[in-house]
Design a protein around this motif. Structure first.
Motif, short mmCIF file in Angstrom:
data_model
loop_
_atom_site.label_atom_id
_atom_site.label_comp_id
_atom_site.label_asym_id
_atom_site.label_seq_id
_atom_site.Cartn_x
_atom_site.Cartn_y
_atom_site.Cartn_z
N SER A 210 26.47 -5.87 7.53
CA SER A 210 26.66 -6.67 6.50
C SER A 210 27.49 -6.07 5.53
O SER A 210 28.40 -6.77 4.86
N ASP B 197 21.57 -13.80 9.37
CA ASP B 197 20.71 -12.77 9.24
C ASP B 197 19.49 -13.42 8.45
O ASP B 197 19.70 -13.63 7.22
N GLN C 105 20.89 -10.68 3.45
CA GLN C 105 21.22 -9.50 2.77
C GLN C 105 22.55 -10.07 2.11
O GLN C 105 22.60 -9.91 0.80
MG LIG Z 1 22.73 -6.57 7.71
#
Ligand SMILES: [Mg+2]
Ligand SMILES: Nc1ncnc2c1ncn2[C@@H]1O[C@H](COP(=O)(O)OP(=O)(O)OP(=O)(O)O)[C@@H](O)[C@H]1O
Length: 279
Positions: free
Chosen positions: A16, A39, A43
């Motif tokens: 990320s 995801d 995040q």
């Molecule tokens: Mg991540």
């Protein structure tokens, strides 16, 4: 349009962090960039305050279930040239549901094509989950380039399962790879062990490496990218080098959008030379 997926089946290897900062770095060159959070942990979505990670409306979940069009769930980010598609935890259940549908790995690819997303963006950067799942397969299917971060020897081992999946889903081999050392701690001998494992498997490391950087670990709490938060940190320097390497991969790659800013990250960094130095 070029699609870059940041992937590995190892949690916490820097996916990320790389996806967000790479997208931002490309946007700072004037490329029109769409960052997509695939995801279910959402995040990057929370990083950009683009959703609460729980509500599916306005996220990729709504687009994949055809409740909203993909174009409808593309949000501005407040950063020039950078747009975003949020994730939500409903993506995990959706992954299980779509696994019963024929051709499910290409669902996102189909949406991108149907809505002519290529007309609006030069790059798409996809942050993928760390679990092999139907959603991860959707992150794999459209990519031109895969960036695989390695922060440990475990990450090198996890890569084997990802590579098998890549070969299965993309048997024509029409993709390129960047294997990036990322956030390696100073644990004695770790860097050497990771490099040796990569060499044993015939995996060439990318020329850029994202070193461990204290500012990089804090950047998500500040909402922007490392280029905005600490432009002179080693994290910003390393990310700038990765942005260059990605641009070099596309040798006749996308030109900056004519109306976009012509300021390069290097120029910004030298202008801000009086600011904070490396962490
Ligand atoms: Mg991540
Ligand atoms: N170069 C770096 N220097 C310092 N800290 C870093 C660096 N890269 C990542 N981190 C930190 O390491 C942690 C894991 O990074 P990140 O969340 O990007 O990994 P991930 O692969 O996306 O994890 P997950 O598999 O859970 O999605 C985060 O706290 C992040 O701030």
């Amino acid at each position: 349009m070029n699609i870059i997926t940041v992937i590995n089946a190892k949690g916490g290897c820097g996916k990320s962090t790389i996806a967000m900062n790479l997208a931002s770095g490309l946007a700072r060159y004037g490329h029109r960039v769409l960052l997509m959070d695939l995801d279910p942990q959402a995040q990057v979505t929370q990083w950009l305050a683009a959703g609460d990670g729980l509500t599916s409306e306005g996220t990729l979940v709504s687009a994949l279930t055809r409740q909203q069009s993909l174009s409808e769930v593309i949000q501005p980010t407040g950063f020039e040239n950078l747009s975003f598609v949020a994730s939500a935890d409903g993506l995990e259940d959706l992954g299980r549901e779509i696994s019963q549908t024929d051709g499910y790995p290409s669902m996102l690819t189909q949406l991108l094509a149907e809505e002519h997303i290529a007309d609006h963006f030069d790059f798409i950067v996809i942050d993928s989950p760390n679990q092999i799942s139907p959603i991860m397969e959707n992150a794999i299917f459209p990519a031109d380039v895969f960036i695989v971060p390695f922060e440990s020897t475990k990450a090198v081992k996890s890569y084997a399962s990802i590579y098998k999946l890549l070969v299965k889903l993309r048997s024509s081999g029409d993709f390129r790879m960047l294997h990036v050392l990322s956030n390696l701690t100073r644990l004695p001998g770790l860097r050497k062990r990771v490099l040796t494992l990569l060499q044993d498997d015939g995996i060439a490391a990318a020329r850029s490496e994202i070193r461990s950087c204290g500012w990089m670990a804090q950047v998500d709490e500040n909402g922007g990218s490392i280029f905005h938060y600490r432009p002179l940190s080693k994290g910003a320097q390393d990310m700038a080098a990765l942005v260059e390497e990605v641009r070099d991969l596309f040798s006749n790659g996308p030109q900056a959008h004519p109306e976009a800013s012509t300021t390069s990250p290097d120029m910004v960094m030298s202008q801000e030379a009086a600011e904070t130095t490396s962490a």
